[in-house]
Design an enzyme around this catalytic site. Structure first.
Site, PDB file in Angstrom:
ATOM      1  CB  CYS A 267      43.109  38.974  49.562  1.00  0.00           C
ATOM      2  SG  CYS A 267      41.323  38.786  49.548  1.00  0.00           S
TER       3      CYS A 267
ATOM      4  CB  CYS B 246      47.374  34.484  51.240  1.00  0.00           C
ATOM      5  SG  CYS B 246      46.843  33.377  52.554  1.00  0.00           S
ATOM      6  CG  HIS B 247      46.876  35.808  47.276  1.00  0.00           C
ATOM      7  ND1 HIS B 247      47.243  34.558  46.829  1.00  0.00           N
ATOM      8  CD2 HIS B 247      45.605  35.683  47.736  1.00  0.00           C
ATOM      9  CE1 HIS B 247      46.236  33.718  46.996  1.00  0.00           C
ATOM     10  NE2 HIS B 247      45.233  34.367  47.545  1.00  0.00           N
TER      11      HIS B 247
ATOM     12  CG  HIS C 171      29.852  41.551  18.940  1.00  0.00           C
ATOM     13  ND1 HIS C 171      30.192  42.836  19.294  1.00  0.00           N
ATOM     14  CD2 HIS C 171      28.861  41.177  19.802  1.00  0.00           C
ATOM     15  CE1 HIS C 171      29.463  43.220  20.332  1.00  0.00           C
ATOM     16  NE2 HIS C 171      28.641  42.238  20.656  1.00  0.00           N
TER      17      HIS C 171
ATOM     18  CB  CYS D 266      39.698  33.021  48.945  1.00  0.00           C
ATOM     19  SG  CYS D 266      40.958  32.415  47.814  1.00  0.00           S
TER      20      CYS D 266
ATOM     21  CB  CYS E 114      27.409  36.660  20.055  1.00  0.00           C
ATOM     22  SG  CYS E 114      26.738  36.240  21.665  1.00  0.00           S
TER      23      CYS E 114
END
Length: 246
Positions: free
Chosen positions: A162, A165-166, A65, A207, A61
Site C-alpha cells: 500500500c 502507491c499511497h 440514542h 486493492c 437505535c
C-alpha cells in the site's frame, strides 16, 4: 537576488512539508465529481444516508440514542476504538452490529450488505465536517502497529505494498488516474466505478486483488488493524461521508 536564492533553498523543504500533510482524495478529483459530492441533491450516497435514517428509527437505535444528530456527532471521527469484549479494536460497522445483537436481541446485519452500509453512512454522516480524531488509547497501539506493518508489507504476485502507491507515489498518475494518499475519511462512500456504496474493507479488498493477492474475508481483524492505522495517518482531515470517488 538573495531572496531568489533563499526561495530556491527553501523550495524542497516547503514541498516536503506539504507532502507530509494529509490530503483528501477529494482534492485530486475532477471538478464535476467534486461538485457531485458537495451537492446533497446530486450526491448518490445521500440515498443510503436517507435509508439509514429510516432504519435508525425502525430498528430501535433511536430508542437508546435518541436524536442521531446530537448523540452520534463525532462518533465516526474516532473509530476504530478499543472494545473490552473483543480485547481489541472495533470499527463502526462492528459497533452497530454489536448494539443490535446485545441490546436489541436482533441478528447482526451482513457485512457489506445494504442495510449495514445505510446505517453506517447515516451514523458517519452526523460527523461530516469534523476532523478525524483517533483516540489516544495505548491499548490501540498493537493494532495500529499491525496495521502499519500490513500497509507497508509487499503482497501478491505484483509484490507491491500500500505504501508504495499511497506514500511513495501519491499525486502521480497510474493509467491516467491520480494516485491519492489513500485516506479513509469518506467511508462509507459512493464509488462511480461500483455504481454503489461501499466500505473501506471493500476498497482494501479491491486493492489486494489488484496486486494479485488473496484478500482477507470481510470482518477480518487485519482490516480493523489497517483502518486503525489509516485513521491515525489521516488525523486532522475532515470527514466527508458520504464521499464520492471515481
Amino acid at each position: 537576488m538573495r531572496r531568489a536564492a533563499l526561495a530556491l533553498l527553501l523550495a524542497p523543504l516547503i514541498a516536503l512539508a506539504a507532502a507530509a500533510q494529509p490530503q483528501s482524495g477529494f482534492e485530486l478529483m475532477a471538478p464535476e465529481t467534486q461538485a457531485m459530492q458537495r451537492d446533497d441533491t446530486a450526491n448518490p450516497g445521500m440515498l443510503w444516508v436517507q435509508e439509514g435514517e429510516a432504519l435508525w428509527q425502525q430498528s430501535g437505535c433511536a430508542g437508546c440514542h435518541g436524536d442521531a444528530a446530537a448523540s452520534m456527532r463525532g462518533a465516526a471521527a474516532r473509530y476504530p476504538v478499543y472494545d473490552e469484549a473483543r480485547a481489541g479494536p472495533i470499527d463502526l460497522a462492528g459497533r452497530i452490529n454489536q448494539c443490535r445483537v446485545e441490546r436489541q436481541g436482533a441478528p447482526a446485519l451482513a457485512l457489506e450488505g445494504e442495510p449495514l452500509l445505510a446505517l453506517g453512512s447515516f451514523v458517519a454522516h452526523q460527523s461530516r465536517g469534523l476532523p478525524v480524531a483517533p483516540p489516544a488509547d495505548p491499548r490501540l497501539a498493537p493494532a495500529r502497529a499491525q496495521g502499519e506493518a500490513l500497509f507497508r508489507e509487499r503482497r501478491g504476485q505484483l509484490n507491491l505494498s500500500c505504501a508504495q502507491c499511497h506514500d511513495d507515489n501519491a499525486g502521480r498518475r497510474l493509467a491516467g488516474s491520480p494516485i491519492p494518499q489513500g485516506h479513509p475519511n469518506g467511508y462509507p462512500l459512493y464509488r462511480l466505478e461500483w455504481q454503489g456504496m461501499g466500505s473501506l474493507q471493500r476498497r482494501l479488498r479491491n486493492c489486494m486483488a489488484g496486486v494479485r493477492s488473496e484478500p482477507f474475508a470481510y470482518g477480518a481483524p487485519e482490516y480493523i488493524a489497517i483502518e486503525t492505522f489509516l485513521m491515525s495517518r489521516a488525523a486532522g482531515l475532515l470527514l466527508e461521508t458520504p464521499a464520492v470517488r471515481p
